[in-house]
Design a protein around this motif. Structure first.
Motif, mmCIF file in Angstrom:
data_model
loop_
_atom_site.group_PDB
_atom_site.id
_atom_site.type_symbol
_atom_site.label_atom_id
_atom_site.label_comp_id
_atom_site.label_asym_id
_atom_site.label_seq_id
_atom_site.Cartn_x
_atom_site.Cartn_y
_atom_site.Cartn_z
ATOM 1 N N VAL A 275 4.423 -2.250 7.768
ATOM 2 C CA VAL A 275 3.750 -1.737 6.567
ATOM 3 C C VAL A 275 4.612 -0.640 5.916
ATOM 4 C CG1 VAL A 275 1.654 -0.674 5.642
ATOM 5 C CG2 VAL A 275 1.510 -2.180 7.638
ATOM 6 N N VAL A 276 4.767 -0.763 4.588
ATOM 7 C CA VAL A 276 5.478 0.254 3.803
ATOM 8 C C VAL A 276 4.583 0.673 2.645
ATOM 9 C CG1 VAL A 276 7.468 0.728 2.305
ATOM 10 C CG2 VAL A 276 7.776 -0.581 4.406
ATOM 11 N N GLY A 277 4.473 1.961 2.406
ATOM 12 C CA GLY A 277 3.689 2.481 1.291
ATOM 13 C C GLY A 277 4.571 2.995 0.160
ATOM 14 N N TYR A 278 3.956 3.746 -0.738
ATOM 15 C CA TYR A 278 4.695 4.280 -1.892
ATOM 16 C C TYR A 278 4.079 5.620 -2.300
ATOM 17 C CZ TYR A 278 7.864 3.668 -5.879
ATOM 18 O OH TYR A 278 8.915 3.779 -6.769
ATOM 19 N N ASP A 279 4.902 6.558 -2.669
ATOM 20 C CA ASP A 279 4.609 7.929 -3.110
ATOM 21 C C ASP A 279 5.096 8.942 -2.074
ATOM 22 O OD1 ASP A 279 3.408 6.970 -5.376
ATOM 23 O OD2 ASP A 279 1.355 7.442 -4.767
ATOM 24 N N ASP A 280 4.941 8.609 -0.778
ATOM 25 C CA ASP A 280 5.326 9.516 0.310
ATOM 26 C C ASP A 280 4.579 10.841 0.194
ATOM 27 O OD1 ASP A 280 6.617 10.153 2.642
ATOM 28 O OD2 ASP A 280 8.448 10.881 1.671
ATOM 29 N N THR A 281 3.268 10.752 0.051
ATOM 30 C CA THR A 281 2.410 11.935 0.007
ATOM 31 C C THR A 281 2.102 12.394 1.437
ATOM 32 O OG1 THR A 281 0.426 10.544 0.016
ATOM 33 C CG2 THR A 281 1.341 11.142 -2.143
ATOM 34 N N HIS A 282 1.304 13.455 1.556
ATOM 35 C CA HIS A 282 0.954 13.951 2.889
ATOM 36 C C HIS A 282 0.181 12.912 3.691
ATOM 37 C CE1 HIS A 282 -2.822 14.813 0.731
ATOM 38 N NE2 HIS A 282 -3.394 14.750 1.906
ATOM 39 N N PHE A 283 -0.459 11.951 3.015
ATOM 40 C CA PHE A 283 -1.165 10.885 3.720
ATOM 41 C C PHE A 283 -0.208 10.122 4.638
ATOM 42 C CE2 PHE A 283 -5.367 9.544 1.598
ATOM 43 C CZ PHE A 283 -5.751 10.863 1.467
ATOM 44 N N ALA A 284 1.020 9.915 4.172
ATOM 45 C CA ALA A 284 1.982 9.127 4.934
ATOM 46 C C ALA A 284 2.268 9.763 6.288
ATOM 47 C CB ALA A 284 3.271 8.972 4.135
ATOM 48 N N GLU A 285 2.298 11.080 6.332
ATOM 49 C CA GLU A 285 2.612 11.798 7.554
ATOM 50 C C GLU A 285 1.421 11.852 8.509
ATOM 51 O OE1 GLU A 285 5.042 13.534 10.193
ATOM 52 O OE2 GLU A 285 5.713 12.959 8.187
ATOM 53 N N THR A 286 0.206 11.823 7.967
ATOM 54 C CA THR A 286 -0.986 12.002 8.808
ATOM 55 C C THR A 286 -1.608 10.690 9.281
ATOM 56 O OG1 THR A 286 -2.376 12.160 6.821
ATOM 57 C CG2 THR A 286 -1.541 14.220 7.737
ATOM 58 N N MET A 287 -1.218 9.548 8.712
ATOM 59 C CA MET A 287 -1.746 8.259 9.173
ATOM 60 C C MET A 287 -1.221 7.946 10.575
ATOM 61 S SD MET A 287 -1.401 5.757 5.872
ATOM 62 C CE MET A 287 -1.612 6.415 4.224
ATOM 63 N N ARG A 288 -1.919 7.064 11.263
ATOM 64 C CA ARG A 288 -1.457 6.574 12.552
ATOM 65 C C ARG A 288 -1.478 5.061 12.555
ATOM 66 N NH1 ARG A 288 0.237 10.716 12.296
ATOM 67 N NH2 ARG A 288 0.157 12.491 13.740
ATOM 68 N N PRO A 289 -0.340 4.380 12.688
ATOM 69 C CA PRO A 289 0.975 4.990 12.827
ATOM 70 C C PRO A 289 1.407 5.702 11.539
ATOM 71 C CG PRO A 289 1.215 2.647 12.437
ATOM 72 C CD PRO A 289 -0.252 2.885 12.610
ATOM 73 N N ARG A 290 2.317 6.655 11.693
ATOM 74 C CA ARG A 290 2.830 7.355 10.524
ATOM 75 C C ARG A 290 3.517 6.351 9.606
ATOM 76 N NH1 ARG A 290 6.638 11.779 11.499
ATOM 77 N NH2 ARG A 290 7.613 10.261 12.876
ATOM 78 N N LEU A 291 3.292 6.548 8.303
ATOM 79 C CA LEU A 291 3.638 5.516 7.321
ATOM 80 C C LEU A 291 5.049 5.655 6.759
ATOM 81 C CD1 LEU A 291 2.477 3.132 5.588
ATOM 82 C CD2 LEU A 291 1.852 4.881 3.889
ATOM 83 N N THR A 292 5.813 4.590 6.847
ATOM 84 C CA THR A 292 7.071 4.496 6.093
ATOM 85 C C THR A 292 6.702 4.357 4.627
ATOM 86 O OG1 THR A 292 8.317 3.496 7.902
ATOM 87 C CG2 THR A 292 9.092 3.051 5.670
ATOM 88 N N SER A 293 7.343 5.133 3.763
ATOM 89 C CA SER A 293 6.915 5.157 2.366
ATOM 90 C C SER A 293 8.090 5.447 1.434
ATOM 91 C CB SER A 293 5.832 6.228 2.174
ATOM 92 O OG SER A 293 5.315 6.219 0.863
ATOM 93 N N VAL A 294 8.036 4.869 0.239
ATOM 94 C CA VAL A 294 9.028 5.165 -0.795
ATOM 95 C C VAL A 294 8.716 6.540 -1.376
ATOM 96 C CG1 VAL A 294 10.026 4.463 -2.999
ATOM 97 C CG2 VAL A 294 9.331 2.721 -1.336
ATOM 98 N N HIS A 295 9.666 7.439 -1.275
ATOM 99 C CA HIS A 295 9.473 8.812 -1.749
ATOM 100 C C HIS A 295 9.840 8.896 -3.225
ATOM 101 C CE1 HIS A 295 9.403 13.247 -1.317
ATOM 102 N NE2 HIS A 295 10.350 13.199 -2.242
ATOM 103 N N MET A 296 8.860 9.282 -4.060
ATOM 104 C CA MET A 296 9.122 9.410 -5.490
ATOM 105 C C MET A 296 9.086 10.864 -5.959
ATOM 106 S SD MET A 296 5.541 8.018 -7.216
ATOM 107 C CE MET A 296 6.128 8.244 -8.881
#
Length: 360
Positions: A275-296
């Protein structure tokens, strides 16, 4: 009675007009204050403990020191909207650094845009609009009143001051990363097409998949956790052999909902699906598993928007600036890759495009 500019002028041996120009600014171009006089005035003000009168300063400069921030809906002010909260943090940080106050506006559910436009206080020096409605009543009013404004996430147009992100490249980054991990069947949970970031993110993702000769499916899921969860539930109802092995979500909020569906149905990320997300907000760091995300760089967009608005206010005849922030991928646990094995991204640079004359 407090210390006045007349007291400062007497101690500094300068005219009241020179003191006002030095400490409060001035609308007149006829007042010139030499460096030595300016230094004496500043020293006298410090010695007397002079504090600038905001009303006097407003009269002298024609500026109030207040800028507006308009978010697209009332819920944007709540902590469960990480994107809007990050933009607001950036604007607030920029306001503190430039000694400005911020007036907040939002569109309540069911309120017409013309009603929202009427709310705008013409005493603000300028306003930051987040995801404004193109050609709507708000922009029309600001143009008519000649109130400077900068838009965060708006389709670039001649004469517009905007701060955007390279969403097409972000979609390609997400796809390239998942393809590089060996995935051949991919899924994109697409956002709301009314938001300008949706199409370029989707198109960048699909173009990268096509170039690699892989297959991808696109499902409309919006930008909230409910849409992400519903898409996940539907996905795992299907035949196991036909399921994608990796999913790219339109934002972190959608990814949160998708991971909720995984947890509810006993699907393990990243073992069963990456799973990959987008925005790289604080949500990405606090999810379990921690979320790989595109940082904008959402907070950076807010800071840059305030800086750009300040320039627009102070130099109204300046050529409009259209900023495009770069993106990068933040590797965490949800995709099954190790950040230590991947090359570090280059330092980001902001691309600024100048187009046409600003006509507020």
């Amino acid at each position: 009675m407090g210390v006045t500019i007349r007291d400062v002028a007497k101690l500094a041996g300068a005219s009241v007009a020179s003191v006002s120009a030095t400490l409060n600014g001035t609308k007149s171009g006829s007042i010139r204050v030499g460096d030595s006089t300016r230094q004496r005035i500043q020293q006298a003000a410090a010695q007397l403990g002079y504090v600038s009168n905001p009303i006097a300063k407003s009269l002298a400069t024609g500026k109030t020191g207040v800028v507006g921030l308009m978010l697209p809906y009332a819920d944007a002010f709540y902590g469960h909207d990480p994107f809007s909260m990050a933009v607001m943090r950036g604007v607030m940080r920029g306001a503190v650094e430039t000694h400005r106050n911020v007036m907040l506006y939002s569109a309540s559910e069911g309120m017409s845009e013309s009603r929202i436009a009427m709310m705008i206080d013409t005493k603000v020096d300028g306003i930051v609009l987040v995801m404004p409605n193109e050609g709507g009543s708000v922009i029309t009013k600001l143009d008519h009143r000649k109130i400077p404004y900068v838009s965060v996430l708006r389709t670039p147009a001649p004469g517009a001051w905007v701060v955007n992100s390279n969403d097409y490249e972000g979609g390609k980054l997400a796809a390239a990363h998942l393809l590089g991990l060996g995935h051949k069947r991919l899924l994109h949970l697409k956002g709301d097409e009314k938001v300008m970031t949706t199409i370029p993110r989707c198109q960048g993702f699909l173009d990268a998949v096509k170039e690699a000769g892989a297959a991808a499916e696109v499902v409309d899921a919006g930008f909230d956790w409910k849409g992400g969860r519903a898409a996940g539930i539907d996905l795992f109802k299907g035949a196991r052999s036909a399921r994608p092995t990796a999913v790219f979500c339109a934002n972190d909020f959608s990814a949160q909902g998708f991971l909720m569906a995984c947890d509810e149905l006993g699907v393990r990320a990243p073992d069963d699906i990456a799973v990959v997300g987008y925005d790289d907000t604080h949500f990405a760091e606090t999810m379990r598993p921690r979320l790989t995300s595109v940082h904008m760089g959402v907070e950076e967009m807010g800071i840059l928007a305030l800086e750009t608005l300040t320039h627009c206010i102070e130099q109204p005849a300046a050529e409009p600036q259209q900023h495009v922030l770069p993106v990068r991928l933040t590797i965490r646990e949800s995709c099954g890759a190790s950040a230590a094995r991947l090359p570090k991204p280059a330092s980001p640079l902001v691309q600024t495009i100048h187009r046409g004359n600003h006509q507020p």
